[in-house]
Design an enzyme around this catalytic site. Structure first.
Site, PDB file in Angstrom:
ATOM      1  N   LYS A  17     -64.893  27.203  33.581  1.00 26.66           N
ATOM      2  CA  LYS A  17     -65.225  25.808  33.257  1.00 26.66           C
ATOM      3  C   LYS A  17     -63.968  25.032  32.870  1.00 26.66           C
ATOM      4  CE  LYS A  17     -64.616  26.059  28.617  1.00 26.66           C
ATOM      5  NZ  LYS A  17     -63.511  25.367  27.948  1.00 26.66           N
ATOM      6  N   ALA A 102     -57.468  34.237  28.402  1.00 27.51           N
ATOM      7  CA  ALA A 102     -56.981  33.391  27.303  1.00 27.51           C
ATOM      8  C   ALA A 102     -56.413  32.086  27.853  1.00 27.51           C
ATOM      9  CB  ALA A 102     -55.945  34.119  26.447  1.00 27.51           C
ATOM     10  N   MET A 105     -60.521  28.514  29.970  1.00 26.14           N
ATOM     11  CA  MET A 105     -61.539  28.286  31.003  1.00 26.14           C
ATOM     12  C   MET A 105     -62.776  29.145  30.773  1.00 26.14           C
ATOM     13  SD  MET A 105     -59.341  27.601  34.433  1.00 26.14           S
ATOM     14  CE  MET A 105     -60.598  26.496  35.084  1.00 26.14           C
ATOM     15  N   ALA A 106     -62.909  29.659  29.546  1.00 21.21           N
ATOM     16  CA  ALA A 106     -64.104  30.421  29.129  1.00 21.21           C
ATOM     17  C   ALA A 106     -64.322  31.697  29.928  1.00 21.21           C
ATOM     18  CB  ALA A 106     -65.357  29.543  29.160  1.00 21.21           C
ATOM     19  N   ASP A 142     -69.384  29.309  24.630  1.00 20.70           N
ATOM     20  CA  ASP A 142     -69.425  28.835  26.014  1.00 20.70           C
ATOM     21  C   ASP A 142     -70.348  29.667  26.906  1.00 20.70           C
ATOM     22  OD1 ASP A 142     -67.582  26.797  25.493  1.00 20.70           O
ATOM     23  OD2 ASP A 142     -65.869  28.118  25.891  1.00 20.70           O
TER      24      ASP A 142
END
Ligand code: C5P
Length: 305
Positions: A17, A102, A105-106, A142
């Site tokens: 995401k 890390a 972007m989940a 998320d």
């Protein structure tokens, strides 16, 4: 419980995401910050292959920085679902990672969402999406969005979702960093900057929602903003140069994705994105450059190959 047959091993694809707009409120008593955000799933995906095993194990193909033991969120998700339903047997989970680790972007939450979908199918668990999302939120803020995908407004700590209907396809160039950023550290840096007098941007998600509803790409570019960006740049100052390089390469706008350090540059179409990607890669300001588009669907089973 309904009986259904599923090909074993099960395969699940799950998207990364970007936060098109991320407004961060105050630090709450539970250690989280209230968020108001527009999530947008893109077709940069992880794939999980899940099969019965002698005990819970995860293989990550050597992707650097992905936890391998019970700290791995996919394994934690399998265990949580098993504890919750009283069903389930040990699983081996192979994670083919495309989502940067890390990277803001989940990716970890995506793997947890994929494990929830995959294990539900493998074990024949009849569980609704809402119940899965509530379970997932216990693993990461998320996870519910990784389950739903698309474009959605997120509130609470990011786990409460309302879908946003948009006909726009957005084309992106993603600039990856050599080293990751820790989400808690980025939020902590934002608190520090704010205590030192940095004022947050005051608008919420309305300009972005209006731009998406109107199908107005220039307005989407204009409304892109991330309250965590200053904190991410403060921790990785070289991001400033990479952000400039992306817009110099012709992108309509660029922001830090989530807590960073991945950068997301909006482009007009797929050809434009390919062009910007080549130019950005040529500047040497990013460790890797990828193209993606969204909205992409949430975690879902895919056919065995
Ligand atoms: O929910 P998740 O495990 O992804 O969050 C990781 C950390 O990021 C939290 O422990 C917290 O420090 C920070 N965070 C936050 N506010 C949010 C989401 C995450 O402060 N809304």
């Amino acid at each position: 419980m309904t009986l259904r047959s599923v090909a074993v091993p099960v395969r699940v694809r799950v998207p990364a995401k970007i936060n098109l707009r991320l407004a961060v409120g105050d630090l709450r008593r539970d250690g989280y910050h209230d968020l108001l955000t527009v999530f947008h799933a893109v077709d940069l995906t992880d794939e999980l292959v899940i099969a019965p095993g002698a005990r819970n194990t995860v293989r990550t193909g050597g992707a650097a920085g992905v936890p391998t033991g019970t700290k791995n969120l996919a394994i934690a998700a399998a265990k949580l679902l098993s504890d919750h339903t009283g069903l389930g047997t040990p699983v081996t989970i192979e994670i083919n990672k495309q989502i940067p680790v890390a990277g803001g972007m989940a990716g970890g939450s995506a793997d947890a969402a994929a494990a929830l979908i995959g294990c539900s199918a493998l074990w024949g668990v009849d569980i609704g999406r809402d119940e899965l999302a509530a379970l997932g939120a216990r693993l990461g803020s998320d996870v519910p969005f990784a389950l739903s995908g698309g474009t959605a407004v997120g509130t609470g700590r990011g786990e409460l979702l309302s879908p946003v209907l948009t006909r726009m396809t957005l084309h992106w160039v993603l600039g990856l960093s050599k080293t990751g950023l820790s989400t808690p550290e980025v939020f902590g840096e934002l608190d520090r900057l704010r205590a030192a007098g940095d004022r947050p941007r005051v608008d919420g998600v309305q300009p972005m929602l209006a731009a998406l509803a109107a199908g107005d790409l220039a307005a989407v570019a204009d409304a892109m903003a991330n309250d965590l960006q200053a904190a991410a740049v403060s921790l990785q100052p070289e991001l400033r140069r990479a952000l400039r390089a992306g817009t110099d390469a012709g992108a309509l706008a660029g922001i830090v994705s989530g807590s960073g350090p991945t950068l997301a540059f909006l482009c007009t179409d797929a050809d434009h994105a390919a062009d910007v990607a080549v130019r950005l890669a040529g500047t040497g300001t990013c460790a890797a450059v990828k193209v993606a588009s969204g909205p992409a669907p949430g975690a879902r089973l895919i056919a065995s190959v």
